[in-house]
Design a protein around this motif. Structure first.
Motif, PDB file in Angstrom:
ATOM      1  N   GLY A   1       0.818  -1.204   0.000  1.00  0.00           N
ATOM      2  CA  GLY A   1       0.000   0.000   0.000  1.00  0.00           C
ATOM      3  C   GLY A   1       0.851   1.253   0.000  1.00  0.00           C
ATOM      4  O   GLY A   1       2.061   1.212  -0.222  1.00  0.00           O
ATOM      5  N   TRP A   2       0.204   2.380   0.277  1.00  0.00           N
ATOM      6  CA  TRP A   2       0.876   3.672   0.210  1.00  0.00           C
ATOM      7  C   TRP A   2       1.596   4.015   1.514  1.00  0.00           C
ATOM      8  O   TRP A   2       1.133   3.701   2.607  1.00  0.00           O
ATOM      9  N   VAL A   3       2.722   4.706   1.350  1.00  0.00           N
ATOM     10  CA  VAL A   3       3.436   5.327   2.461  1.00  0.00           C
ATOM     11  C   VAL A   3       3.178   6.827   2.338  1.00  0.00           C
ATOM     12  O   VAL A   3       3.547   7.443   1.329  1.00  0.00           O
ATOM     13  N   LEU A   4       2.526   7.409   3.336  1.00  0.00           N
ATOM     14  CA  LEU A   4       2.078   8.796   3.229  1.00  0.00           C
ATOM     15  C   LEU A   4       2.621   9.656   4.366  1.00  0.00           C
ATOM     16  O   LEU A   4       2.928   9.167   5.446  1.00  0.00           O
ATOM     17  N   ARG A   5       2.719  10.945   4.067  1.00  0.00           N
ATOM     18  CA  ARG A   5       3.034  11.938   5.093  1.00  0.00           C
ATOM     19  C   ARG A   5       1.859  12.894   5.211  1.00  0.00           C
ATOM     20  O   ARG A   5       1.307  13.343   4.210  1.00  0.00           O
ATOM     21  N   THR A   6       1.496  13.211   6.449  1.00  0.00           N
ATOM     22  CA  THR A   6       0.437  14.190   6.677  1.00  0.00           C
ATOM     23  C   THR A   6       0.989  15.353   7.483  1.00  0.00           C
ATOM     24  O   THR A   6       1.672  15.161   8.490  1.00  0.00           O
ATOM     25  N   SER A   7       0.688  16.552   7.045  1.00  0.00           N
ATOM     26  CA  SER A   7       1.136  17.744   7.766  1.00  0.00           C
ATOM     27  C   SER A   7       0.223  18.057   8.947  1.00  0.00           C
ATOM     28  O   SER A   7       0.523  18.949   9.749  1.00  0.00           O
ATOM     29  N   ALA A   8      -0.893  17.322   9.074  1.00  0.00           N
ATOM     30  CA  ALA A   8      -1.814  17.569  10.184  1.00  0.00           C
ATOM     31  C   ALA A   8      -1.344  16.918  11.482  1.00  0.00           C
ATOM     32  O   ALA A   8      -1.737  17.343  12.568  1.00  0.00           O
ATOM     33  N   ALA A   9      -0.514  15.875  11.373  1.00  0.00           N
ATOM     34  CA  ALA A   9       0.050  15.217  12.563  1.00  0.00           C
ATOM     35  C   ALA A   9       1.426  15.827  12.803  1.00  0.00           C
ATOM     36  O   ALA A   9       2.362  15.618  12.027  1.00  0.00           O
ATOM     37  N   ARG A  10       1.554  16.587  13.878  1.00  0.00           N
ATOM     38  CA  ARG A  10       2.744  17.405  14.063  1.00  0.00           C
ATOM     39  C   ARG A  10       3.370  17.148  15.431  1.00  0.00           C
ATOM     40  O   ARG A  10       2.709  16.697  16.363  1.00  0.00           O
ATOM     41  N   GLY A  11       4.656  17.442  15.520  1.00  0.00           N
ATOM     42  CA  GLY A  11       5.323  17.255  16.800  1.00  0.00           C
ATOM     43  C   GLY A  11       6.769  17.689  16.748  1.00  0.00           C
ATOM     44  O   GLY A  11       7.280  18.111  15.700  1.00  0.00           O
ATOM     45  N   VAL A  12       7.435  17.587  17.881  1.00  0.00           N
ATOM     46  CA  VAL A  12       8.828  18.005  18.011  1.00  0.00           C
ATOM     47  C   VAL A  12       9.670  16.809  18.443  1.00  0.00           C
ATOM     48  O   VAL A  12       9.334  16.124  19.425  1.00  0.00           O
ATOM     49  N   HIS A  13      10.741  16.551  17.707  1.00  0.00           N
ATOM     50  CA  HIS A  13      11.707  15.515  18.089  1.00  0.00           C
ATOM     51  C   HIS A  13      12.812  16.215  18.883  1.00  0.00           C
ATOM     52  O   HIS A  13      13.554  17.027  18.343  1.00  0.00           O
ATOM     53  N   LEU A  14      12.895  15.891  20.162  1.00  0.00           N
ATOM     54  CA  LEU A  14      13.846  16.600  21.022  1.00  0.00           C
ATOM     55  C   LEU A  14      15.296  16.285  20.666  1.00  0.00           C
ATOM     56  O   LEU A  14      16.174  17.127  20.838  1.00  0.00           O
ATOM     57  N   GLY A  15      15.570  15.078  20.182  1.00  0.00           N
ATOM     58  CA  GLY A  15      16.943  14.727  19.830  1.00  0.00           C
ATOM     59  C   GLY A  15      17.868  14.671  21.032  1.00  0.00           C
ATOM     60  O   GLY A  15      19.021  15.111  20.960  1.00  0.00           O
ATOM     61  N   VAL A  16      17.369  14.118  22.149  1.00  0.00           N
ATOM     62  CA  VAL A  16      18.178  14.009  23.368  1.00  0.00           C
ATOM     63  C   VAL A  16      19.414  13.163  23.081  1.00  0.00           C
ATOM     64  O   VAL A  16      19.326  12.104  22.455  1.00  0.00           O
ATOM     65  N   LYS A  17      20.576  13.621  23.520  1.00  0.00           N
ATOM     66  CA  LYS A  17      21.840  12.957  23.163  1.00  0.00           C
ATOM     67  C   LYS A  17      22.174  11.774  24.054  1.00  0.00           C
ATOM     68  O   LYS A  17      23.003  10.933  23.677  1.00  0.00           O
ATOM     69  N   GLN A  18      21.572  11.689  25.204  1.00  0.00           N
ATOM     70  CA  GLN A  18      21.865  10.615  26.147  1.00  0.00           C
ATOM     71  C   GLN A  18      21.550   9.249  25.550  1.00  0.00           C
ATOM     72  O   GLN A  18      20.518   9.041  24.915  1.00  0.00           O
ATOM     73  N   ALA A  19      22.478   8.271  25.763  1.00  0.00           N
ATOM     74  CA  ALA A  19      22.283   6.858  25.411  1.00  0.00           C
ATOM     75  C   ALA A  19      22.108   6.631  23.916  1.00  0.00           C
ATOM     76  O   ALA A  19      21.443   5.693  23.503  1.00  0.00           O
ATOM     77  N   ARG A  20      22.714   7.463  23.088  1.00  0.00           N
ATOM     78  CA  ARG A  20      22.693   7.219  21.644  1.00  0.00           C
ATOM     79  C   ARG A  20      23.946   6.449  21.222  1.00  0.00           C
ATOM     80  O   ARG A  20      24.909   6.328  21.966  1.00  0.00           O
ATOM     81  N   THR A  21      23.914   5.933  19.984  1.00  0.00           N
ATOM     82  CA  THR A  21      25.020   5.135  19.479  1.00  0.00           C
ATOM     83  C   THR A  21      26.294   5.969  19.412  1.00  0.00           C
ATOM     84  O   THR A  21      26.291   7.079  18.870  1.00  0.00           O
TER      85      THR A  21
END
Length: 328
Positions: free
Chosen positions: A194-214
């Motif tokens: 099926g389709w892979v879609l993006r919707t601009s109505a679902a919004r949010g912020v990715h904090l990008g916390v640096k702790q415990a990343r690779t």
């Protein structure tokens, strides 16, 4: 059919930020039917089970693909599973917007939202900063555009979980730890249904916390090994696309290694890139080698080695594009 929506969060070693993210989920105008956290030890979730009894906790071995597969297994009563990173702060209408998209587009199998701000591209953001960004964004008219996209962005994407289960689509557990490109690989295999879609109505912020990343060295190895590995699976991820992705990350590491950003181990990433290219020349490049980047490791079997298959070029359908938020 009435939708049942689950939110699934994989986490390791970030109990404090997880607690704040779970608090933000309580603000959804359309509450999720289930919220399930997958962790590796009780320390990963802290006091979340006691303070938020509606949040369910399941366990698995470490690794983002393993943990997300565990979430798929744990939510068989839900037909929509929304994967959030443990540092993604959604707009209060996020779940409602995703449910509306799937209701109006029955042929959609993956949906991703719009990231207002992505802390992964900088020093990282606090929950308070994320909340302010969302409040400012909500003061403006909400866009409603929906369109095709190459892949869901791992910090916030939803899948028709019933279809994933029916066709046995799972996250590839050969991609270890933070599993660079696991979201692209999963999305492209789901795209066969099926389709892979993006919707601009679902919004949010990715904090990008640096702790415990690779760590930088291992991430640099994965920046080369994982795209090539995924492309050689011949599952809708073109080799040309993989090479462009590698070149973009290699270029960023080269340019910034002389004066790296304080929050990025550019030199470690660059060294990891070089080790991976060396393994590619020796015919032993494999995702698992990121765990021992720079150390001797037995050469993988012919069936597992990335050199075992010839590259296949693929052109995505007209009008599609890869998600613009790159995790450099």
């Amino acid at each position: 059919m009435t939708s049942r929506v689950a939110i699934g969060i994989a986490t390791v070693g970030r109990a404090e930020i997880l607690a704040q993210t779970l608090a933000e989920l309580a603000c959804q105008t359309r509450p999720a039917d289930r919220i399930v956290v997958c962790c590796t030890t009780v320390e990963d979730v802290g006091d979340a089970p006691a303070s938020r009894p509606h949040v369910e906790v399941v366990y698995s071995a470490a690794g983002l693909p393993r943990q997300r597969n565990r979430l798929l297994e744990a939510t068989t009563d839900c037909n929509i599973l929304l994967f959030f990173d443990d540092d993604f702060v959604p707009d209060p209408d996020y779940v409602a917007a995703i449910e509306d998209l799937f209701d109006r587009h029955p042929d959609a199998v993956v949906a991703t939202g719009h990231v207002i701000a992505d802390g992964i591209c900088g020093r990282g953001l606090t929950v308070a900063e994320g909340r302010k960004l969302i409040l400012a964004d909500r003061s403006q008219p909400t866009p409603t555009a929906i369109g095709p996209i190459f892949n869901g962005y791992g910090c916030n994407f939803a899948v028709r979980a019933d279809i994933a289960r029916r066709h046995k689509v799972r996250f590839d557990e050969r991609l270890p730890l933070y599993a660079w490109q696991e979201d692209v690989d999963f999305s492209r295999r789901m795209a066969a249904h099926g389709w892979v879609l993006r919707t601009s109505a679902a919004r949010g912020v990715h904090l990008g916390v640096k702790q415990a990343r690779t760590p930088g060295l291992r991430l640099g190895y994965a920046q080369v090994a994982n795209p090539i590995y995924v492309a050689r699976k011949r599952a809708g991820y073109p080799m040309l696309h993989a090479l462009k992705h590698i070149a973009r990350n290699l270029g960023a590491n080269l340019v910034h290694s002389a004066r790296p950003e304080p929050w990025v181990d550019r030199r470690g990433r660059l060294r990891g890139n070089m080790i991976a290219f060396g393994d590619l020349m020796l015919g032993r490049l494999a995702p698992e080698r990121m765990l021992l980047a720079g150390n001797p490791m037995p050469k993988p079997s012919a069936g597992a080695a990335l050199g075992a298959a010839a590259p296949v070029l693929y052109n995505p359908p007209a009008g599609t594009a890869e998600h613009s938020s790159e995790r450099f």
